[in-house]
Design a protein around this motif. Structure first.
Motif, PDB file in Angstrom:
ATOM      1  N   ALA A  80       0.867  -1.181   0.000  1.00 32.65           N
ATOM      2  CA  ALA A  80       0.000   0.000   0.000  1.00 32.65           C
ATOM      3  C   ALA A  80       0.898   1.223   0.000  1.00 32.65           C
ATOM      4  CB  ALA A  80      -0.879  -0.005   1.242  1.00 32.65           C
ATOM      5  N   THR A  81       0.768   2.046  -1.022  1.00 34.29           N
ATOM      6  CA  THR A  81       1.586   3.268  -1.073  1.00 34.29           C
ATOM      7  C   THR A  81       1.011   4.274  -2.057  1.00 34.29           C
ATOM      8  OG1 THR A  81       3.829   4.136  -1.264  1.00 34.29           O
ATOM      9  CG2 THR A  81       3.209   2.444  -2.874  1.00 34.29           C
ATOM     10  N   ILE A  82       1.228   5.561  -1.743  1.00 35.94           N
ATOM     11  CA  ILE A  82       0.928   6.620  -2.715  1.00 35.94           C
ATOM     12  C   ILE A  82       2.210   7.405  -3.030  1.00 35.94           C
ATOM     13  CG2 ILE A  82      -1.550   6.935  -2.374  1.00 35.94           C
ATOM     14  CD1 ILE A  82      -0.790   9.171  -0.330  1.00 35.94           C
ATOM     15  N   SER A  83       3.337   6.879  -2.559  1.00 35.55           N
ATOM     16  CA  SER A  83       4.612   7.571  -2.797  1.00 35.55           C
ATOM     17  C   SER A  83       5.678   6.559  -3.229  1.00 35.55           C
ATOM     18  CB  SER A  83       5.045   8.291  -1.515  1.00 35.55           C
ATOM     19  OG  SER A  83       5.003   7.403  -0.398  1.00 35.55           O
ATOM     20  N   PRO A  84       5.397   5.788  -4.312  1.00 34.32           N
ATOM     21  CA  PRO A  84       6.350   4.754  -4.745  1.00 34.32           C
ATOM     22  C   PRO A  84       7.646   5.367  -5.289  1.00 34.32           C
ATOM     23  CG  PRO A  84       4.621   5.043  -6.387  1.00 34.32           C
ATOM     24  CD  PRO A  84       4.231   5.897  -5.217  1.00 34.32           C
ATOM     25  N   VAL A 109      -1.167  -1.130  -4.097  1.00 33.96           N
ATOM     26  CA  VAL A 109      -2.533  -0.632  -3.935  1.00 33.96           C
ATOM     27  C   VAL A 109      -2.445   0.860  -3.588  1.00 33.96           C
ATOM     28  CG1 VAL A 109      -4.414  -0.603  -2.234  1.00 33.96           C
ATOM     29  CG2 VAL A 109      -3.720  -2.757  -3.257  1.00 33.96           C
ATOM     30  N   SER A 110      -3.254   1.677  -4.272  1.00 32.88           N
ATOM     31  CA  SER A 110      -3.266   3.117  -4.011  1.00 32.88           C
ATOM     32  C   SER A 110      -4.572   3.495  -3.329  1.00 32.88           C
ATOM     33  CB  SER A 110      -3.118   3.875  -5.336  1.00 32.88           C
ATOM     34  OG  SER A 110      -3.401   5.235  -5.153  1.00 32.88           O
ATOM     35  N   ALA A 111      -4.538   3.679  -2.034  1.00 31.37           N
ATOM     36  CA  ALA A 111      -5.739   4.141  -1.320  1.00 31.37           C
ATOM     37  C   ALA A 111      -5.323   5.084  -0.193  1.00 31.37           C
ATOM     38  CB  ALA A 111      -6.552   2.960  -0.788  1.00 31.37           C
ATOM     39  N   ALA A 112      -4.324   5.899  -0.478  1.00 34.52           N
ATOM     40  CA  ALA A 112      -3.842   6.926   0.465  1.00 34.52           C
ATOM     41  C   ALA A 112      -3.723   6.360   1.885  1.00 34.52           C
ATOM     42  CB  ALA A 112      -4.749   8.156   0.384  1.00 34.52           C
ATOM     43  N   CYS A 113      -4.219   7.104   2.863  1.00 39.83           N
ATOM     44  CA  CYS A 113      -4.027   6.687   4.264  1.00 39.83           C
ATOM     45  C   CYS A 113      -4.794   5.408   4.598  1.00 39.83           C
ATOM     46  CB  CYS A 113      -4.456   7.800   5.211  1.00 39.83           C
ATOM     47  SG  CYS A 113      -3.595   9.333   4.883  1.00 39.83           S
ATOM     48  N   PHE A 116      -3.327   0.532   3.796  1.00 37.61           N
ATOM     49  CA  PHE A 116      -2.960  -0.703   4.501  1.00 37.61           C
ATOM     50  C   PHE A 116      -4.196  -1.583   4.707  1.00 37.61           C
ATOM     51  CE2 PHE A 116      -1.847  -3.078   8.496  1.00 37.61           C
ATOM     52  CZ  PHE A 116      -0.830  -3.841   7.957  1.00 37.61           C
ATOM     53  N   LEU A 117      -5.313  -0.989   5.083  1.00 42.33           N
ATOM     54  CA  LEU A 117      -6.514  -1.807   5.313  1.00 42.33           C
ATOM     55  C   LEU A 117      -7.142  -2.259   3.982  1.00 42.33           C
ATOM     56  CD1 LEU A 117      -8.231  -0.259   8.467  1.00 42.33           C
ATOM     57  CD2 LEU A 117      -6.342  -1.888   8.264  1.00 42.33           C
ATOM     58  N   TYR A 118      -7.031  -1.439   2.934  1.00 41.63           N
ATOM     59  CA  TYR A 118      -7.462  -1.900   1.601  1.00 41.63           C
ATOM     60  C   TYR A 118      -6.623  -3.117   1.174  1.00 41.63           C
ATOM     61  CZ  TYR A 118     -10.901   1.470  -0.245  1.00 41.63           C
ATOM     62  OH  TYR A 118     -12.057   2.183  -0.510  1.00 41.63           O
ATOM     63  N   ALA A 119      -5.306  -3.060   1.401  1.00 42.27           N
ATOM     64  CA  ALA A 119      -4.406  -4.156   1.006  1.00 42.27           C
ATOM     65  C   ALA A 119      -4.662  -5.400   1.855  1.00 42.27           C
ATOM     66  CB  ALA A 119      -2.957  -3.699   1.141  1.00 42.27           C
ATOM     67  N   LEU A 120      -4.857  -5.176   3.156  1.00 43.24           N
ATOM     68  CA  LEU A 120      -5.119  -6.287   4.088  1.00 43.24           C
ATOM     69  C   LEU A 120      -6.398  -7.021   3.679  1.00 43.24           C
ATOM     70  CD1 LEU A 120      -3.787  -6.999   6.958  1.00 43.24           C
ATOM     71  CD2 LEU A 120      -5.772  -5.867   7.930  1.00 43.24           C
ATOM     72  N   LEU A 309      -9.314  -1.934  13.633  1.00 41.45           N
ATOM     73  CA  LEU A 309      -8.391  -1.081  12.871  1.00 41.45           C
ATOM     74  C   LEU A 309      -9.269  -0.159  12.034  1.00 41.45           C
ATOM     75  CD1 LEU A 309      -6.066  -3.944  11.513  1.00 41.45           C
ATOM     76  CD2 LEU A 309      -5.845  -2.695  13.664  1.00 41.45           C
ATOM     77  N   VAL A 310      -8.989   1.147  12.043  1.00 39.81           N
ATOM     78  CA  VAL A 310      -9.866   2.058  11.278  1.00 39.81           C
ATOM     79  C   VAL A 310      -9.070   3.209  10.667  1.00 39.81           C
ATOM     80  CG1 VAL A 310     -10.527   3.319  13.409  1.00 39.81           C
ATOM     81  CG2 VAL A 310     -11.967   3.466  11.353  1.00 39.81           C
ATOM     82  N   THR A 311      -9.389   3.502   9.408  1.00 45.13           N
ATOM     83  CA  THR A 311      -8.645   4.550   8.696  1.00 45.13           C
ATOM     84  C   THR A 311      -9.559   5.405   7.821  1.00 45.13           C
ATOM     85  OG1 THR A 311      -8.283   3.119   6.785  1.00 45.13           O
ATOM     86  CG2 THR A 311      -6.550   3.152   8.440  1.00 45.13           C
ATOM     87  N   PHE A 312      -9.020   6.551   7.400  1.00 45.30           N
ATOM     88  CA  PHE A 312      -9.624   7.331   6.318  1.00 45.30           C
ATOM     89  C   PHE A 312      -8.488   8.066   5.634  1.00 45.30           C
ATOM     90  CE2 PHE A 312      -9.148  11.801   7.071  1.00 45.30           C
ATOM     91  CZ  PHE A 312      -8.599  11.769   8.335  1.00 45.30           C
ATOM     92  N   GLY A 313      -8.726   8.506   4.418  1.00 43.79           N
ATOM     93  CA  GLY A 313      -7.663   9.255   3.743  1.00 43.79           C
ATOM     94  C   GLY A 313      -8.154   9.887   2.469  1.00 43.79           C
ATOM     95  N   ALA A 314      -7.232  10.510   1.753  1.00 45.60           N
ATOM     96  CA  ALA A 314      -7.561  11.226   0.525  1.00 45.60           C
ATOM     97  C   ALA A 314      -8.238  10.278  -0.453  1.00 45.60           C
ATOM     98  CB  ALA A 314      -6.292  11.807  -0.090  1.00 45.60           C
ATOM     99  N   GLY A 315      -9.210  10.818  -1.150  1.00 47.93           N
ATOM    100  CA  GLY A 315      -9.956   9.983  -2.102  1.00 47.93           C
ATOM    101  C   GLY A 315     -11.396  10.421  -2.267  1.00 47.93           C
ATOM    102  N   LEU A 316     -12.122  10.575  -1.122  1.00 47.06           N
ATOM    103  CA  LEU A 316     -11.766  10.072   0.209  1.00 47.06           C
ATOM    104  C   LEU A 316     -12.031   8.582   0.317  1.00 47.06           C
ATOM    105  CD1 LEU A 316     -13.129  12.832   2.651  1.00 47.06           C
ATOM    106  CD2 LEU A 316     -10.859  12.587   1.689  1.00 47.06           C
TER     107      LEU A 316
END
Ligand code: UT7
Length: 325
Positions: A80-84, A109-113, A116-120, A309-316
């Motif tokens: 999971a990364t947005i800065s490869p 996987v690109s899902a900002a912050c 990690f949970l998108y990849a998991l 585990l809980v997240t949110f990020g740009a996208g949103l």
């Protein structure tokens, strides 16, 4: 259908520390403002020659060792990364090469912050369905590449780092009990990477503006609190549990005030919530992976605990998982 659990964890943090006192020398800000508005005291910054993949590889090696998984047997690698390092090859392929995992499929996987949970959640499906026997999931960010160090509204917030975990089938009613991933693309302009638009054939323009983070902080704050609280509620319900059953919460670390507001909304005591934003700032996808590593290392999470585990990020984008540890 097999239950899937986290059987090993790893992390890596760059050595270089940037304190609030350092930032006071760079922009018009103060330690008092940064701590009271965000909870951040310092953050790590990757070295000039330290790539995203270097951090991902170090975190991956530790997770493989912790899980006692021979790299030659790894079947799936998701980063999971947005800065490869660059748009290709993927960081996942660079990790595959470095750790010597020739059997693995590998992709980013690109899902900002929330990456990690998108990849998991993605990796979990492959194992649950019997397609793969294991997966190495990494979140690695050199997000400071996109920081505009002249913008005090954003430059105080971010830091670099990486976290990783190994997923495998587990016996009994344990492991990742539920998952929830969601996107609200209509909020995309609240946080984005921008660069000044110019005609590609314009020979006169000498100045090259680097892509940098632009953010509408206040608006993002409100959506973040509502999205995270909603994600927790949905994931807990999907797991067949009640909020009162939850032993511990590991949230994305964007702002200590966001975490407090989510805790208040859900009537959760703050002692049940892991916080390390004071030491690392917001490391995008890597934040929650490093927080989970430290929560387990510090024995805040024990075998048999129900963990959210809980997240949110740009996208949103927002996401939550309930894990029986
Ligand atoms: O991981 C995902 C994404 N990011 C987030 O979730 C971030 C969500 N938003 C936030 O965390 C907060 O909105 C911030 C921490 C970014 C900003 O906090 P705020 O309480 O919303 O402050 P603000 O943007 O409303 O700014 C208040 C004042 C402004 O001055 P005036 O207009 O009132 O005179 C800003 O110019 O604070 C000023 N300000 C600063 N002052 C000192 C903004 N940044 C700084 C700074 N130091 N670094």
């Amino acid at each position: 259908m097999r239950n899937v659990g986290i059987t090993g964890l790893g992390h890596y943090l760059p050595k270089r520390v940037l304190t609030n006192a350092d930032l006071e020398q760079m922009v018009e800000t103060s330690d008092e403002w940064i701590v009271s508005r965000t909870g951040i005291k310092e953050r790590r910054i990757a070295g000039k020659d330290e790539k995203n993949s270097d951090m991902a590889i170090k975190a991956a090696r530790e997770a493989l060792k912790d899980a006692r998984l021979d790299p030659a047997r790894v079947e799936l690698i998701i980063v999971a990364t947005i800065s490869p390092d660059s748009s290709f090859p993927s960081v996942a392929c660079l990790v595959q090469k470095a750790v010597h995992a020739p059997r693995a499929a590998a992709f980013d996987v690109s899902a900002a912050c929330s990456g990690f949970l998108y990849a998991l959640t993605t990796a979990k499906q492959f194992i649950r369905n019997g397609v793969y026997k294991n997966a190495l999931v990494i979140a690695s960010e050199k997000i400071t590449t996109y920081v505009n160090w002249n913008d005090r509204g954003t430059c105080v917030l971010f830091g670099d780092g990486a976290g990783a975990c190994v997923l495998k089938p587990v016996a009994g009613k344990r492991g990742i009990l539920s998952d929830y991933i969601h996107a609200q693309g209509h909020f995309g302009d609240l946080m984005m990477v921008v660069a000044e638009e110019r005609d590609p054939l314009d020979q006169q323009t000498k100045m090259i503006t680097l892509p940098h983070i632009a953010m509408q902080g206040q608006e993002l704050f409100k959506v973040a609190v509502n999205s995270m609280a909603a994600a927790v509620g949905i994931a807990v319900k999907k797991a067949g549990l009640k909020l009162s059953d939850i032993d511990y919460v590991v949230p994305h670390q964007a702002n200590d005030r966001i975490i407090s507001a989510v805790a208040r909304k859900l009537h959760l005591p703050k002692e049940k919530i892991f916080i390390n934003i004071d030491r690392y700032g917001n490391m995008s996808a890597a934040s929650i992976a490093v927080a989970l590593y430290e929560a387990v290392e510090r024995k805040k999470i024990k075998r048999g605990d129900y963990v959210v585990l809980v997240t949110f990020g740009a996208g949103l984008v927002s996401a939550a998982n309930v894990v029986k540890w």
